[in-house]
Design a protein around this motif. Structure first.
Motif, short mmCIF file in Angstrom:
data_model
loop_
_atom_site.label_atom_id
_atom_site.label_comp_id
_atom_site.label_asym_id
_atom_site.label_seq_id
_atom_site.Cartn_x
_atom_site.Cartn_y
_atom_site.Cartn_z
N ALA A 98 49.12 48.95 133.28
CA ALA A 98 47.84 49.45 132.78
C ALA A 98 47.95 50.92 132.38
CB ALA A 98 46.77 49.28 133.86
N GLN A 99 48.63 51.72 133.17
CA GLN A 99 48.80 53.13 132.83
C GLN A 99 49.64 53.30 131.58
OE1 GLN A 99 50.45 54.74 136.43
NE2 GLN A 99 48.44 55.04 137.39
N ALA A 100 50.72 52.47 131.45
CA ALA A 100 51.57 52.57 130.25
C ALA A 100 50.79 52.19 128.99
CB ALA A 100 52.80 51.67 130.43
N GLN A 101 49.96 51.15 129.10
CA GLN A 101 49.17 50.75 127.93
C GLN A 101 48.17 51.83 127.54
OE1 GLN A 101 46.19 47.58 128.31
NE2 GLN A 101 47.16 46.53 126.59
N ASP A 102 47.48 52.40 128.53
CA ASP A 102 46.54 53.48 128.22
C ASP A 102 47.25 54.68 127.61
OD1 ASP A 102 44.55 51.89 129.21
OD2 ASP A 102 44.40 52.90 131.16
N GLN A 103 48.47 54.97 128.10
CA GLN A 103 49.23 56.09 127.55
C GLN A 103 49.61 55.82 126.10
OE1 GLN A 103 49.73 58.97 129.05
NE2 GLN A 103 50.88 59.83 127.29
N ARG A 104 50.02 54.59 125.78
CA ARG A 104 50.37 54.26 124.39
C ARG A 104 49.18 54.41 123.46
NH1 ARG A 104 52.94 49.91 126.88
NH2 ARG A 104 51.30 48.49 126.14
N LEU A 105 48.01 53.95 123.94
CA LEU A 105 46.82 54.03 123.10
C LEU A 105 46.45 55.49 122.83
CD1 LEU A 105 44.64 51.21 124.72
CD2 LEU A 105 45.83 51.13 122.53
N VAL A 106 46.56 56.33 123.85
CA VAL A 106 46.24 57.75 123.65
C VAL A 106 47.23 58.39 122.67
CG1 VAL A 106 46.14 59.99 124.81
CG2 VAL A 106 45.11 57.98 125.88
N GLU A 107 48.52 58.02 122.83
CA GLU A 107 49.51 58.59 121.92
C GLU A 107 49.28 58.13 120.48
OE1 GLU A 107 53.18 57.39 123.59
OE2 GLU A 107 53.17 58.92 125.18
N ARG A 108 48.84 56.90 120.27
CA ARG A 108 48.60 56.40 118.92
C ARG A 108 47.39 57.04 118.26
NH1 ARG A 108 49.91 50.11 120.46
NH2 ARG A 108 52.20 50.29 120.26
N LEU A 109 46.50 57.54 119.08
CA LEU A 109 45.36 58.27 118.49
C LEU A 109 45.82 59.56 117.84
CD1 LEU A 109 42.50 57.88 121.11
CD2 LEU A 109 42.53 56.97 118.79
N GLY A 110 46.97 60.05 118.23
CA GLY A 110 47.47 61.29 117.65
C GLY A 110 46.84 62.51 118.29
N HIS A 111 47.21 63.67 117.79
CA HIS A 111 46.70 64.94 118.30
C HIS A 111 45.22 65.06 118.00
CE1 HIS A 111 46.31 69.34 118.78
NE2 HIS A 111 47.33 69.18 119.64
N ARG A 112 44.51 65.72 118.90
CA ARG A 112 43.06 65.81 118.73
C ARG A 112 42.65 66.56 117.47
NH1 ARG A 112 41.50 69.08 124.05
NH2 ARG A 112 43.09 67.64 124.83
N GLU A 113 43.54 67.36 116.87
CA GLU A 113 43.21 68.11 115.66
C GLU A 113 43.66 67.39 114.40
OE1 GLU A 113 41.37 70.67 115.72
OE2 GLU A 113 41.35 70.81 117.91
N ALA A 114 44.28 66.19 114.56
CA ALA A 114 44.76 65.46 113.38
C ALA A 114 43.59 64.96 112.55
CB ALA A 114 45.63 64.29 113.82
N SER A 115 43.78 64.91 111.24
CA SER A 115 42.72 64.43 110.35
C SER A 115 42.73 62.91 110.30
CB SER A 115 42.94 65.00 108.94
OG SER A 115 44.16 64.48 108.40
N GLY A 116 41.70 62.38 109.72
CA GLY A 116 41.61 60.93 109.61
C GLY A 116 42.74 60.35 108.81
N ALA A 117 43.18 61.04 107.74
CA ALA A 117 44.28 60.52 106.93
C ALA A 117 45.56 60.49 107.72
CB ALA A 117 44.44 61.39 105.67
N GLU A 118 45.81 61.55 108.51
CA GLU A 118 47.02 61.58 109.33
C GLU A 118 47.00 60.46 110.36
OE1 GLU A 118 47.84 66.38 109.22
OE2 GLU A 118 46.60 65.51 110.80
N VAL A 119 45.84 60.21 110.92
CA VAL A 119 45.72 59.11 111.89
C VAL A 119 46.01 57.77 111.22
CG1 VAL A 119 44.13 57.86 113.39
CG2 VAL A 119 44.14 60.36 113.38
N ALA A 120 45.44 57.56 110.04
CA ALA A 120 45.65 56.29 109.33
C ALA A 120 47.12 56.09 109.00
CB ALA A 120 44.81 56.26 108.06
N THR A 121 47.78 57.17 108.56
CA THR A 121 49.21 57.05 108.25
C THR A 121 50.00 56.68 109.50
OG1 THR A 121 48.98 58.71 106.51
CG2 THR A 121 51.21 58.28 107.32
N SER A 122 49.64 57.30 110.67
CA SER A 122 50.33 56.98 111.91
C SER A 122 50.07 55.55 112.34
CB SER A 122 49.87 57.95 113.01
OG SER A 122 50.45 57.59 114.24
N MET A 123 48.84 55.07 112.16
CA MET A 123 48.50 53.71 112.55
C MET A 123 49.27 52.69 111.72
SD MET A 123 46.51 54.11 115.01
CE MET A 123 45.42 55.32 115.73
#
Length: 445
Positions: free
Chosen positions: A45-70
């Motif tokens: 459960a902790q590993a899954q939550d950590q992966r999800l947080v990492e996939r969200l990217g940095h809190r200052e990332a823009s929506g386009a950067e997030v979409a590219t990462s996704m």
């Protein structure tokens, strides 16, 4: 209303140990397996939550950067406006419903959502829109919720195989230990069954050695008691046969008319009295054995017991016009049994009344000194012949027509109460002037 309780059923020590130890081992193994499963679940459960947080990217990332990462990841993602409108990503992933609760700092919010009817673990956060008026958008990423429960993939069956192997090994050790214990107990049982046992050769459990020694001591005492009773019954049957034979002869003489009735009837009455005395003494011995086995002694008032015995024999005292005296402290007590002490006093008093001449004196004295308590029955009889003293307390060694059990019973009663009993001649100026029967408790009450 008290409900009846069911009595516990007896079981063998071997079965009890096997159930207890193997049950305890099973509980320990199950606890270890459960701990591993819970720990695996928490880690996944902790590993899954950590992966999800990492996939969200940095809190200052823009929506386009997030979409590219996704697009580079296999996770489900969705980008939308605060009102739930879809901008990019997976349309099947439900929009985040609590947009007003999302931190403005961009910190992720972990929650459980649904995608196409299937539960998912998701994370949502606020991000800046890449183009336009700089609006804040809601970014969501998710994974199937079932992934956090896949403990069997995180902890392969080999781990539980090792647990099973350890449990089997420990079970073998437990079964072997219980089997050895059973053999030791069997040795102790054989030792108890043996008629003769040398404790130096005893090879059973040392904890049972005192019990084995005690049981052997009880066996020896039991055999001695049985042998003693056998001899006593043989003597008693012989002694009872004599007055019955005499009575039969007297009856035959009375029937044949060889002896006048006025002469034979008193003789027959004397024979019946002698047989009755014998039967009463035998009953007293039986009662004594029962009380001795009960073993319940308490402090009793000697004066009260003595007074009861005197009142019972008062007609015999009056018939011989004897001067009787009961002297001593009325509060004096000693360890004993009232019934046993009463039987002892009645025997001693009857003996004293029989040997005291008409209009003579006798009495009972109660006294205590130097931690010793004494009960003395005294009379003015002719004394005890020194030749008779060695067998004075032997059963069936009567003199002068007695049945020979009274003094023997008296001594047995005294010993059963932790006291001693002796017969002394009372001497004055070199002449025997009476007899003292002394019952002595070496320790005070």
């Amino acid at each position: 209303m008290k409900l009846p309780t069911r009595p516990s059923r007896a079981t063998s020590l071997r079965h009890f140990l096997l159930r207890w130890l193997l049950g305890g081992l099973g509980l320990v193994m199950a606890s270890i397996a459960l701990f591993q499963l819970v720990a695996g679940f928490v880690n996944l459960a902790q590993a899954q939550d950590q992966r999800l947080v990492e996939r969200l990217g940095h809190r200052e990332a823009s929506g386009a950067e997030v979409a590219t990462s996704m697009d580079r990841d296999a996770a489900f993602y969705r980008i939308g406006l605060a009102d739930g409108s879809w901008i990019a990503g997976d349309r099947l992933l439900e929009a985040f419903p609590w947009t007003t609760s999302l931190p403005a700092s961009g910190e992720p919010w972990l929650y459980v959502s649904r995608r196409d009817g299937s539960p998912v673990r998701a994370a949502a956060a606020l991000r800046h829109e890449a183009h336009g008026a700089g609006r804040r958008i809601v970014v969501q990423v998710a994974e199937p919720l079932i992934a956090r429960f896949a403990v069997w993939r995180a902890y392969p069956p080999a781990l539980f195989g090792w647990l099973g192997l350890v449990a089997a090994g420990m079970s073998l050790v437990i079964v072997t230990g219980v089997a050895m214990t059973s053999r030791w107990l069997e040795r102790a049982r054989r030792a108890l069954d043996a008629p003769q046992l040398d404790l130096a050769l005893y090879d059973g459990p040392s904890e049972l050695r005192p019990a084995v020694a005690r049981m052997q001591d009880l066996h020896v005492k039991q055999r001695e008691w049985v042998e003693e009773q056998r001899r006593f019954l043989a003597d008693a049957s012989h002694q009872l046969r004599t007055p019955m034979s005499v009575l039969r002869t007297q009856l035959q003489s009375a029937i044949a008319g060889d002896v006048p009735a006025s002469e034979i009837l008193p003789q027959m009455l004397h024979t019946v009295d002698r047989a009755t005395d014998m039967a009463n003494q035998l009953l007293s011995l039986s009662k004594l054995e029962q009380i001795k086995r009960a073993g319940k002694l308490q402090t009793i008032a000697l004066h009260a017991v003595a007074l009861d015995a005197v009142m019972e024999l008062a007609p015999l005292i009056a018939a011989k016009r004897l001067d009787f005296a009961l002297e001593g402290d009325e509060k004096l007590g000693a360890r004993g049994d009232a019934l046993m002490l009463g039987e002892l006093l009645r025997n001693l008093l009857a003996n004293a009344i029989h040997h005291t001449p008409d209009a003579g004196r006798l009495g009972i004295v109660l006294r205590a000194y130097a931690g010793t308590v004494e009960l003395v029955v005294w009379d003015e009889g002719q004394g005890v012949d020194d030749a008779l003293r060695p067998r004075l307390f032997q059963a069936f060694s009567a003199t002068k027509g007695g049945v020979g059990l009274g003094l023997s019973i008296c001594r047995q009663i005294a010993e059963a109460m932790g006291a001693s009993m002796e017969i002394y001649n009372r001497v004055d100026a070199g002449h025997v002037i009476g007899v003292d029967a002394v019952v002595r408790w070496s320790q005070g009450p």
